[in-house]
Design a protein around this motif. Structure first.
Motif, PDB file in Angstrom:
ATOM      1  N   ARG A 159       0.836  -1.204   0.000  1.00 15.17           N
ATOM      2  CA  ARG A 159       0.000   0.000   0.000  1.00 15.17           C
ATOM      3  C   ARG A 159       0.869   1.251   0.000  1.00 15.17           C
ATOM      4  NH1 ARG A 159      -2.724   3.570   3.846  1.00 15.17           N
ATOM      5  NH2 ARG A 159      -4.630   4.335   2.859  1.00 15.17           N
TER       6      ARG A 159
ATOM      7  N   GLU B 285      -5.037   5.690  -1.463  1.00 14.24           N
ATOM      8  CA  GLU B 285      -6.459   5.574  -1.161  1.00 14.24           C
ATOM      9  C   GLU B 285      -7.133   4.474  -1.987  1.00 14.24           C
ATOM     10  OE1 GLU B 285      -6.192   9.037  -4.170  1.00 14.24           O
ATOM     11  OE2 GLU B 285      -5.016   8.191  -2.517  1.00 14.24           O
TER      12      GLU B 285
ATOM     13  N   TYR C 151      -8.058   0.623   0.923  1.00 11.62           N
ATOM     14  CA  TYR C 151      -8.480   1.048   2.263  1.00 11.62           C
ATOM     15  C   TYR C 151      -7.969   0.008   3.255  1.00 11.62           C
ATOM     16  CZ  TYR C 151     -11.475   3.482   5.594  1.00 11.62           C
ATOM     17  OH  TYR C 151     -11.942   4.231   6.643  1.00 11.62           O
TER      18      TYR C 151
ATOM     19  N   TYR D 127      -7.055  -2.532   6.334  1.00  9.71           N
ATOM     20  CA  TYR D 127      -7.741  -3.235   7.407  1.00  9.71           C
ATOM     21  C   TYR D 127      -7.332  -2.668   8.764  1.00  9.71           C
ATOM     22  CZ  TYR D 127      -8.803  -7.219   4.270  1.00  9.71           C
ATOM     23  OH  TYR D 127      -9.254  -8.030   3.267  1.00  9.71           O
TER      24      TYR D 127
ATOM     25  N   SER E   7     -12.550  -8.589  -0.306  1.00 10.14           N
ATOM     26  CA  SER E   7     -11.648  -7.547   0.182  1.00 10.14           C
ATOM     27  C   SER E   7     -10.190  -7.985   0.106  1.00 10.14           C
ATOM     28  CB  SER E   7     -11.998  -7.204   1.639  1.00 10.14           C
ATOM     29  OG  SER E   7     -11.775  -8.325   2.487  1.00 10.14           O
TER      30      SER E   7
ATOM     31  N   GLN F 231     -12.602   2.370  -5.295  1.00 11.32           N
ATOM     32  CA  GLN F 231     -12.509   3.763  -5.724  1.00 11.32           C
ATOM     33  C   GLN F 231     -12.868   3.817  -7.208  1.00 11.32           C
ATOM     34  OE1 GLN F 231     -11.239   6.855  -4.527  1.00 11.32           O
ATOM     35  NE2 GLN F 231     -11.378   6.153  -2.411  1.00 11.32           N
TER      36      GLN F 231
ATOM     37  N   TYR G 156     -11.641   9.347  -0.122  1.00  7.07           N
ATOM     38  CA  TYR G 156     -12.248   8.032   0.046  1.00  7.07           C
ATOM     39  C   TYR G 156     -13.733   8.052  -0.319  1.00  7.07           C
ATOM     40  CZ  TYR G 156      -7.951   6.590   2.335  1.00  7.07           C
ATOM     41  OH  TYR G 156      -6.646   6.296   2.605  1.00  7.07           O
TER      42      TYR G 156
ATOM     43  N   PHE H  17     -16.432   5.916  -2.503  1.00  9.82           N
ATOM     44  CA  PHE H  17     -16.449   4.517  -2.916  1.00  9.82           C
ATOM     45  C   PHE H  17     -17.603   4.191  -3.852  1.00  9.82           C
ATOM     46  CE2 PHE H  17     -14.463   4.358   1.342  1.00  9.82           C
ATOM     47  CZ  PHE H  17     -13.239   3.836   0.971  1.00  9.82           C
TER      48      PHE H  17
END
Length: 228
Positions: free
Chosen positions: A26, A33, A36, A38, A98, A138, A165, A167
């Motif tokens: 990341r 962004e 996202y 955890y 995810s 995103q 952020y 979504f």
């Protein structure tokens, strides 16, 4: 996959390894962004659930993706989708797919798609036929959008936080495809009001290109084979 690469479910005791991979990758993203992160307890819960997968190269993770079985969150996502589409899409639960992350050195090698197919097959065996799955993306993350759109997902909801952020919710029933016409209207990726207007009018997003998302005029639910 060639060489020493393997794709398998992540063990719960690999928490530190996976957290380090996700954190490192990341931080290397041009747009952090797009992933996202955890919370620690969220990642532990996903790994404990046994439905999180990784591609390993010589025992080091190089790509990850998983199925989150948090029912409360699944119901919250479904609420957003029903509200955005005024009930045109009416799931009761949308379980999130995810943790999609690919090592920068391996992007473009098809690993995201391989993992997506495994996770979707897992969802088809784990969830009920009435359940839906969802990718929270995103709307200018073209690579993730293509992964979901190419597997029968449609943009069925948006959530604007008023900043980086914002979504979109890419959704589909677990064992059902959402079949749509070709796009007839195009909305800029970050035009959250435009997306909300399209969804309220009964359209769904079905394609991305050149920083825009295309909306189909009509949609229909068509059943697919349970095995993907």
């Amino acid at each position: 996959m060639g060489g020493d690469q393997t794709l398998r479910a992540v063990r719960a005791d690999e928490y530190d390894l996976i957290l380090r991979f996700l954190t490192t990758q990341r931080s290397s993203l041009e747009r952090i962004e797009f992933f996202y992160p955890y919370q620690p307890q969220e990642l532990r819960a996903v790994l404990d659930g046994g439905h999180f997968y990784a591609v390993y190269d010589a025992d080091a993770p190089i790509a990850t993706f998983g199925l989150d079985l948090d029912r409360t969150y699944a119901e919250q996502i479904a609420d957003v989708v029903r509200a955005c589409t005024h009930g045109a899409l009416a799931p009761q639960r949308c379980f999130e797919l995810s943790g999609l992350m690919v090592d920068a050195r391996w992007r473009g090698a098809g690993l995201a798609g391989r993992l997506a197919d495994v996770v979707l097959a897992d969802a088809a065996q784990t969830l009920t036929d009435a359940d839906w799955v969802c990718g929270v993306v995103q709307l200018d993350n073209a690579a993730s959008l293509r992964t979901f759109f190419s597997r029968g997902f449609v943009l069925g909801g948006v959530y604007a936080m008023g900043g980086a952020y914002d979504f979109g919710y890419l959704v589909r029933p677990v064992c059902v495809s959402v079949d749509c016409d070709v796009p007839v209207q195009w909305i800029r990726a970050r035009d959250m009001r435009g997306h909300a207007r399209m969804l309220a009018d009964g359209l769904v997003g079905v394609q991305t290109q050149e920083g825009k998302i295309g909306y189909a005029a009509r949609m229909a639910i068509g059943y697919k084979e349970k095995s993907l």
